[in-house]
Write a protein that holds these residues in place. Sequence first.
Motif, short mmCIF file in Angstrom:
data_model
loop_
_atom_site.label_atom_id
_atom_site.label_comp_id
_atom_site.label_asym_id
_atom_site.label_seq_id
_atom_site.Cartn_x
_atom_site.Cartn_y
_atom_site.Cartn_z
N THR A 163 43.40 108.01 27.04
CA THR A 163 44.31 108.84 27.83
C THR A 163 43.55 109.60 28.91
O THR A 163 44.01 109.74 30.04
CB THR A 163 45.07 109.81 26.91
N VAL A 164 42.35 110.03 28.57
CA VAL A 164 41.52 110.78 29.51
C VAL A 164 40.75 109.84 30.43
O VAL A 164 40.69 110.04 31.65
CB VAL A 164 40.54 111.69 28.75
N GLU A 165 40.18 108.79 29.87
CA GLU A 165 39.22 107.98 30.62
C GLU A 165 39.87 106.93 31.53
O GLU A 165 39.30 106.60 32.57
CB GLU A 165 38.25 107.29 29.65
N VAL A 166 41.03 106.38 31.16
CA VAL A 166 41.59 105.28 31.98
C VAL A 166 42.04 105.74 33.36
O VAL A 166 41.61 105.13 34.37
CB VAL A 166 42.71 104.56 31.21
N PRO A 167 42.82 106.80 33.58
CA PRO A 167 43.54 107.61 32.61
C PRO A 167 44.95 107.07 32.38
O PRO A 167 45.45 106.26 33.16
CB PRO A 167 43.59 108.97 33.32
N LEU A 168 45.59 107.57 31.32
CA LEU A 168 46.97 107.20 31.01
C LEU A 168 47.89 108.39 31.28
O LEU A 168 47.48 109.54 31.06
CB LEU A 168 47.11 106.79 29.54
N ARG A 169 49.10 108.10 31.72
CA ARG A 169 50.09 109.17 31.83
C ARG A 169 50.48 109.62 30.42
O ARG A 169 50.74 108.76 29.56
CB ARG A 169 51.33 108.66 32.58
N PRO A 170 50.54 110.91 30.15
CA PRO A 170 50.96 111.34 28.81
C PRO A 170 52.45 111.11 28.63
O PRO A 170 53.27 111.87 29.14
CB PRO A 170 50.60 112.83 28.77
N ASN A 171 52.81 110.06 27.90
CA ASN A 171 54.21 109.64 27.79
C ASN A 171 54.87 110.01 26.47
O ASN A 171 56.07 109.85 26.32
CB ASN A 171 54.29 108.11 27.94
N VAL A 172 54.10 110.47 25.49
CA VAL A 172 54.62 110.58 24.13
C VAL A 172 55.20 111.98 23.89
O VAL A 172 54.51 112.99 24.05
CB VAL A 172 53.51 110.26 23.12
N ILE A 195 47.95 99.34 36.56
CA ILE A 195 48.81 98.48 37.37
C ILE A 195 50.11 99.19 37.71
O ILE A 195 50.68 98.98 38.78
CB ILE A 195 49.11 97.17 36.59
N CYS A 196 50.60 100.04 36.79
CA CYS A 196 51.89 100.71 36.97
C CYS A 196 51.73 102.20 36.66
O CYS A 196 50.92 102.58 35.81
CB CYS A 196 52.92 100.07 36.05
N GLN A 197 52.54 103.02 37.35
CA GLN A 197 52.50 104.46 37.06
C GLN A 197 52.96 104.75 35.63
O GLN A 197 52.57 105.76 35.05
CB GLN A 197 53.36 105.23 38.07
N ASP A 198 53.81 103.88 35.07
CA ASP A 198 54.20 104.04 33.66
C ASP A 198 53.19 103.29 32.81
O ASP A 198 53.27 102.07 32.66
CB ASP A 198 55.61 103.49 33.44
N GLU A 257 45.59 97.88 30.85
CA GLU A 257 46.27 98.71 31.84
C GLU A 257 45.90 98.34 33.29
O GLU A 257 46.66 98.62 34.21
CB GLU A 257 45.91 100.20 31.63
N THR A 258 44.74 97.72 33.47
CA THR A 258 44.25 97.53 34.85
C THR A 258 44.15 96.07 35.29
O THR A 258 44.07 95.82 36.49
CB THR A 258 42.85 98.18 35.00
N VAL A 259 44.11 95.13 34.35
CA VAL A 259 43.94 93.72 34.71
C VAL A 259 45.03 92.89 34.03
O VAL A 259 45.13 92.88 32.80
CB VAL A 259 42.55 93.20 34.27
N ALA A 269 44.92 97.09 41.72
CA ALA A 269 44.62 97.66 40.40
C ALA A 269 43.33 97.08 39.83
O ALA A 269 42.48 97.79 39.28
CB ALA A 269 45.79 97.39 39.46
N HIS A 270 43.17 95.75 40.00
CA HIS A 270 41.99 95.08 39.47
C HIS A 270 40.72 95.55 40.19
O HIS A 270 39.72 95.90 39.56
CB HIS A 270 42.17 93.56 39.61
N ARG A 271 40.78 95.57 41.53
CA ARG A 271 39.58 95.92 42.31
C ARG A 271 39.14 97.35 42.07
O ARG A 271 37.94 97.65 42.03
CB ARG A 271 39.86 95.72 43.81
#
Length: 284
Positions: free
Chosen positions: A101-110, A66-69, A22-24, A59-61
């Motif tokens: 989902t909590v730690e990255v975090p991820l948008r809840p998409n499901v 990288i993306c909101q989605d 998600e970040t690199v 996003a890397h630094r």
Amino acid sequence: MESGIKHEDIVQATVSAIQKAETVLTEDVVASLEKAEQEESSEVAQSHLKAILKNIGIAHRHSVPICQDTGIIILFVEIGRKISLLPDIEQALIEGVRKATVEVPLRPNVVHPLTRENSGDNTGNGLPDIKYSFNDSDKIRITAVPKGAGSENMSILKMLNPSEVDSIDQLVLETVMNAGGKPCPPIILGIGLGGSFDKAALLAKTALLGRVDNMDQQELNMLEKVNRLGVGPMGTGGDTTALAVHINKAYCHTASLPVAINIQCWANRHATAVIGGDGQWNII
């Protein structure tokens, strides 16, 4: 004899693979974008590519997505046959997605497909989408592939007649042209030819996992045709509609010709965790 791989090893390896994906962005995709930015003749397209590269660097630094989605999570899991008894790997993978989902975090998409009720943790019946395979090693490989909706929504699967082999290129070009800027070009095309209805889609999706700079002549020819369309970065015109085309093939029924085209936006995200039999893991 029970393996040294514990439930928590799989959970943490899954979280780490998702976080990196998600970040690199992988170095081959970044290099391809940099090359496109240097060679692009359109000033508008060049500005889009500069913005994309700046986005990737931030996003890397800061270790942020990288993306909101942040997509739905697809996990390709290769299990070594030399590993002895394992904990319930599927439950560990699902727990890893919930934790990420909590730690990255991820948008809840499901969401439920009909009620649209959100599960809140990126899991639900059928998700994460886990694809298992086996090899002869003593390791487990977990490849996390976040897939956002923009590019997925513009992907297609079509069952051609066997006599329509010569129309495959046109189908690809029409699909890219119809998609325009919606999948956030420059895109990467994963194409699955043959197999069955569902096998073709899987071939197309796994085609996206290869290095973008490793194409055979057929793929290079298709890339040239796609880039001549002039859709350009973000659909505003330019030389760089696609960074790469990758084609996977499988034998199919004599009366069928399945063709799947999985469009991937420039953020071709994936990362792999490799877990040894002693439970130690690393991210590649």
